[in-house]
Every structure is written in structure tokens, then in C-alpha cells.
Design a protein around this motif. Structure first.
Motif, mmCIF file in Angstrom:
data_model
loop_
_atom_site.group_PDB
_atom_site.id
_atom_site.type_symbol
_atom_site.label_atom_id
_atom_site.label_comp_id
_atom_site.label_asym_id
_atom_site.label_seq_id
_atom_site.Cartn_x
_atom_site.Cartn_y
_atom_site.Cartn_z
ATOM 1 N N MET A 1 0.852 -1.174 0.000
ATOM 2 C CA MET A 1 0.000 0.000 0.000
ATOM 3 C C MET A 1 0.894 1.231 0.000
ATOM 4 N N LYS A 2 0.463 2.215 -0.761
ATOM 5 C CA LYS A 2 1.190 3.487 -0.782
ATOM 6 C C LYS A 2 0.194 4.619 -0.655
ATOM 7 N N TYR A 3 0.662 5.753 -0.167
ATOM 8 C CA TYR A 3 -0.167 6.937 0.015
ATOM 9 C C TYR A 3 -0.105 7.790 -1.235
ATOM 10 N N GLU A 4 -1.266 8.301 -1.672
ATOM 11 C CA GLU A 4 -1.331 9.222 -2.811
ATOM 12 C C GLU A 4 -2.346 10.312 -2.520
ATOM 13 N N GLU A 5 -2.154 11.449 -3.164
ATOM 14 C CA GLU A 5 -3.129 12.547 -3.132
ATOM 15 C C GLU A 5 -3.629 12.746 -4.550
ATOM 16 N N GLY A 6 -4.860 13.214 -4.660
ATOM 17 C CA GLY A 6 -5.401 13.456 -5.983
ATOM 18 C C GLY A 6 -6.538 14.456 -5.938
ATOM 19 N N PRO A 7 -6.962 14.967 -7.081
ATOM 20 C CA PRO A 7 -8.024 15.976 -7.123
ATOM 21 C C PRO A 7 -9.386 15.443 -6.685
ATOM 22 N N THR A 8 -9.612 14.139 -6.804
ATOM 23 C CA THR A 8 -10.902 13.571 -6.410
ATOM 24 C C THR A 8 -10.935 13.163 -4.943
ATOM 25 N N CYS A 9 -9.791 13.220 -4.281
ATOM 26 C CA CYS A 9 -9.698 12.780 -2.883
ATOM 27 C C CYS A 9 -8.709 13.686 -2.144
ATOM 28 N N PRO A 10 -9.138 14.881 -1.728
ATOM 29 C CA PRO A 10 -8.209 15.854 -1.148
ATOM 30 C C PRO A 10 -7.557 15.395 0.158
ATOM 31 N N GLU A 11 -8.205 14.484 0.914
ATOM 32 C CA GLU A 11 -7.614 14.016 2.165
ATOM 33 C C GLU A 11 -6.541 12.959 1.933
ATOM 34 N N GLY A 12 -6.477 12.408 0.723
ATOM 35 C CA GLY A 12 -5.492 11.389 0.391
ATOM 36 C C GLY A 12 -6.135 10.011 0.337
ATOM 37 N N MET A 13 -5.385 9.039 -0.161
ATOM 38 C CA MET A 13 -5.911 7.687 -0.275
ATOM 39 C C MET A 13 -4.778 6.679 -0.198
ATOM 40 N N TRP A 14 -5.138 5.462 0.195
ATOM 41 C CA TRP A 14 -4.224 4.332 0.140
ATOM 42 C C TRP A 14 -4.448 3.633 -1.191
ATOM 43 N N VAL A 15 -3.370 3.301 -1.881
ATOM 44 C CA VAL A 15 -3.456 2.625 -3.178
ATOM 45 C C VAL A 15 -2.660 1.326 -3.091
ATOM 46 N N CYS A 16 -3.284 0.237 -3.474
ATOM 47 C CA CYS A 16 -2.609 -1.060 -3.494
ATOM 48 C C CYS A 16 -1.628 -1.085 -4.660
#
Length: 41
Positions: A1-16
Motif C-alpha cells: 500500500m502506498k499513500y497518494e493525493e489526488g483531485p478527487t480525494c483531497p484528504e489522500g488515499m491508500w493505493v494497493c
């Protein structure tokens, strides 16, 4: 799992890194509308 930020998820997300599934950093909910899964510890 890695952390990413994006325009659709301003709080951030975990990505497999194996299957590219995105999960909300706050709720752990998968970013799909039909039958979302949740992360658990």
C-alpha cells in the motif's frame, strides 16, 4: 500500500501497489460505487 493525493480525494488515499485499488484515507472505503470494500486492521 502506498499513500497518494489526488483531485478527487483531497484528504489522500491508500493505493494497493499490486492491484491499483484506491481506498479513502479517512474511512478506508474503496473508491468504487458498486459493492465497495473496506480496509481493516
Amino acid at each position: 500500500m502506498k499513500y497518494e493525493e489526488g483531485p478527487t480525494c483531497p484528504e489522500g488515499m491508500w493505493v494497493c501497489s499490486k492491484c491499483d485499488v484506491d481506498f479513502c484515507l479517512v474511512t478506508g472505503k474503496e473508491h468504487i460505487s458498486r459493492s465497495p470494500k473496506y480496509l481493516s486492521s
